[in-house]
Design a protein around this motif. Structure first.
Motif, PDB file in Angstrom:
ATOM      1  N   LEU A  20      31.191   0.812 -14.221  1.00 31.68           N
ATOM      2  CA  LEU A  20      32.105   1.724 -13.543  1.00 31.68           C
ATOM      3  C   LEU A  20      33.420   1.025 -13.196  1.00 31.68           C
ATOM      4  O   LEU A  20      34.505   1.592 -13.377  1.00 31.68           O
ATOM      5  N   ALA A  21      33.327  -0.218 -12.735  1.00 30.20           N
ATOM      6  CA  ALA A  21      34.545  -0.960 -12.401  1.00 30.20           C
ATOM      7  C   ALA A  21      35.410  -1.148 -13.647  1.00 30.20           C
ATOM      8  O   ALA A  21      36.636  -0.991 -13.595  1.00 30.20           O
ATOM      9  N   ARG A  22      34.768  -1.456 -14.781  1.00 33.52           N
ATOM     10  CA  ARG A  22      35.535  -1.639 -16.027  1.00 33.52           C
ATOM     11  C   ARG A  22      36.205  -0.346 -16.467  1.00 33.52           C
ATOM     12  O   ARG A  22      37.374  -0.328 -16.854  1.00 33.52           O
ATOM     13  N   VAL A  23      35.457   0.760 -16.403  1.00 26.86           N
ATOM     14  CA  VAL A  23      36.022   2.035 -16.854  1.00 26.86           C
ATOM     15  C   VAL A  23      37.131   2.494 -15.905  1.00 26.86           C
ATOM     16  O   VAL A  23      38.182   2.972 -16.350  1.00 26.86           O
ATOM     17  N   ILE A  44      34.473  11.759 -15.869  1.00 30.20           N
ATOM     18  CA  ILE A  44      33.175  12.428 -16.008  1.00 30.20           C
ATOM     19  C   ILE A  44      32.224  11.424 -16.661  1.00 30.20           C
ATOM     20  O   ILE A  44      32.467  10.975 -17.785  1.00 30.20           O
ATOM     21  N   ALA A  45      31.151  11.073 -15.960  1.00 32.30           N
ATOM     22  CA  ALA A  45      30.158  10.162 -16.519  1.00 32.30           C
ATOM     23  C   ALA A  45      29.201  10.969 -17.389  1.00 32.30           C
ATOM     24  O   ALA A  45      28.503  11.848 -16.897  1.00 32.30           O
ATOM     25  N   ALA A  57      22.355   6.915  -8.847  1.00 28.73           N
ATOM     26  CA  ALA A  57      23.032   5.642  -8.559  1.00 28.73           C
ATOM     27  C   ALA A  57      24.538   5.779  -8.733  1.00 28.73           C
ATOM     28  O   ALA A  57      25.321   5.297  -7.901  1.00 28.73           O
ATOM     29  N   LEU A  58      24.955   6.452  -9.813  1.00 26.75           N
ATOM     30  CA  LEU A  58      26.392   6.632 -10.042  1.00 26.75           C
ATOM     31  C   LEU A  58      27.019   7.462  -8.921  1.00 26.75           C
ATOM     32  O   LEU A  58      28.124   7.162  -8.459  1.00 26.75           O
ATOM     33  N   ALA A  59      26.316   8.497  -8.478  1.00 28.90           N
ATOM     34  CA  ALA A  59      26.834   9.301  -7.365  1.00 28.90           C
ATOM     35  C   ALA A  59      26.997   8.432  -6.124  1.00 28.90           C
ATOM     36  O   ALA A  59      27.996   8.539  -5.401  1.00 28.90           O
ATOM     37  N   ALA A 239      30.493   3.404 -22.552  1.00 29.07           N
ATOM     38  CA  ALA A 239      31.236   2.323 -21.879  1.00 29.07           C
ATOM     39  C   ALA A 239      30.799   2.160 -20.430  1.00 29.07           C
ATOM     40  O   ALA A 239      31.007   1.111 -19.822  1.00 29.07           O
ATOM     41  N   LEU A 240      30.166   3.199 -19.908  1.00 32.85           N
ATOM     42  CA  LEU A 240      29.747   3.189 -18.509  1.00 32.85           C
ATOM     43  C   LEU A 240      28.261   2.860 -18.368  1.00 32.85           C
ATOM     44  O   LEU A 240      27.868   2.041 -17.545  1.00 32.85           O
ATOM     45  N   LEU A 241      27.439   3.519 -19.196  1.00 35.44           N
ATOM     46  CA  LEU A 241      25.984   3.412 -19.028  1.00 35.44           C
ATOM     47  C   LEU A 241      25.315   2.505 -20.043  1.00 35.44           C
ATOM     48  O   LEU A 241      24.146   2.169 -19.899  1.00 35.44           O
ATOM     49  N   GLY A 242      26.032   2.128 -21.083  1.00 33.94           N
ATOM     50  CA  GLY A 242      25.451   1.317 -22.149  1.00 33.94           C
ATOM     51  C   GLY A 242      25.283   2.141 -23.411  1.00 33.94           C
ATOM     52  O   GLY A 242      25.399   3.358 -23.393  1.00 33.94           O
ATOM     53  N   MET A 243      24.991   1.448 -24.510  1.00 33.39           N
ATOM     54  CA  MET A 243      24.823   2.156 -25.787  1.00 33.39           C
ATOM     55  C   MET A 243      23.564   3.015 -25.737  1.00 33.39           C
ATOM     56  O   MET A 243      22.518   2.575 -25.290  1.00 33.39           O
ATOM     57  N   ARG A 244      23.685   4.247 -26.216  1.00 28.43           N
ATOM     58  CA  ARG A 244      22.510   5.125 -26.252  1.00 28.43           C
ATOM     59  C   ARG A 244      21.594   4.720 -27.398  1.00 28.43           C
ATOM     60  O   ARG A 244      22.066   4.288 -28.449  1.00 28.43           O
TER      61      ARG A 244
END
Ligand SMILES: *Cc1c(COP(=O)(O)O)cnc(C)c1O
Length: 248
Positions: A20-23, A44-45, A57-59, A239-244
């Motif tokens: 999140l900090a990177r994005v 929007i995540a 967690a993101l919230a 970029a936020l949660l990792g590669m799906r």
């Protein structure tokens, strides 16, 4: 067994915080480069394929908006997240079949993928029946004019699929509110060229519908170009949660 949603593992929480900090830094830098105020762009995540625990967690880290692209997955996740007491805005960003609209209007705050007059009508009926206020809708635009990958087609002769007719149908629907447009840069296109076109379509739509101020554009790989061309919302997953694990 899945983890209890309230108990996000500390290592995953740290991973999400770092992503999140990177994005957020990328968004801030892109806004600065474009001479735009940072508050003009909402993140929007896109949490598809990731569990409700990640959304919670993101919230907790301050993310206000999440995106999902499959009804079945989104409906279950929204229920789980609400039960944990978190209340992000849910954006439905995937292809939407008319037999899913009744489900989607129950949890979605915004549907970003309306691309036909028939879908707008079905969504209007469902939203009117299930909600006490209109559902925010973005018309998805096919930037390259190829409707096979989804999106209303600017200038189309087909009255069901043309961008003008779809925007007009949403604007006229009592159960819907035309909030703006959404687009995905076509494969093989330079993102800046794609988003410049999308911005021109958005400006044309706003001549008739000045309330359509939202421009949802830009993902993990091209959010900078989208912000340069006026995106108000960026939809960021990997970029936020990792590669799906799977491509979708
Ligand atoms: C998956 C998805 C995204 C996010 O894509 P990333 O490349 O993972 O950031 C954005 N928009 C839509 C419509 C999607 O389906």
């Amino acid at each position: 067994m899945t983890d209890s949603p309230a108990l996000v593992r500390p290592d995953r929480r740290a991973e999400l915080a770092a992503g999140l900090a990177r994005v957020r830094a990328r968004i801030a830098d892109a806004c600065a480069a474009a001479g735009r105020d940072r508050t003009e762009v909402t993140l929007i995540a896109v949490t598809k394929t990731y569990p409700a625990a990640d959304v919670i967690a993101l919230a907790g880290l301050g993310v206000t908006d999440v995106g999902e692209n499959r009804d079945q997955e989104a409906a279950a996740k929204a229920t789980e997240v609400a039960a944990a007491g978190a209340g992000p805005r849910w954006h439905f960003v995937g292809r939407l079949q008319r037999n899913k609209v009744k489900s989607v209007v129950r949890y979605a705050d915004v549907v970003q993928s309306v691309d036909s007059v028939r879908l707008a009508s079905a969504l209007d009926v469902a939203a009117t029946a299930a909600r006490d206020r209109p559902l925010d809708v973005l018309v998805q635009v096919s930037i390259d004019g190829d409707p096979s990958r989804g999106g209303a087609v600017p200038g189309s002769a087909d009255p069901d699929l043309g961008l003008g007719p779809v925007a007009a149908a949403v604007a006229a629907a009592p159960g819907l509110r035309l909030a703006g447009l959404m687009g995905v840069a076509p494969l093989g296109w330079e993102p800046a060229r794609a988003f410049e076109r999308l911005a021109a379509f958005a400006a044309a739509v706003r001549v008739e519908h000045p309330q359509a101020t939202v421009l949802s554009a830009g993902m993990s790989g091209d959010l900078e170009a989208a912000i340069e061309h006026g995106a108000t919302h960026v939809r960021v997953g990997s970029a936020l949660l990792g590669m799906r694990p799977t491509l979708r």
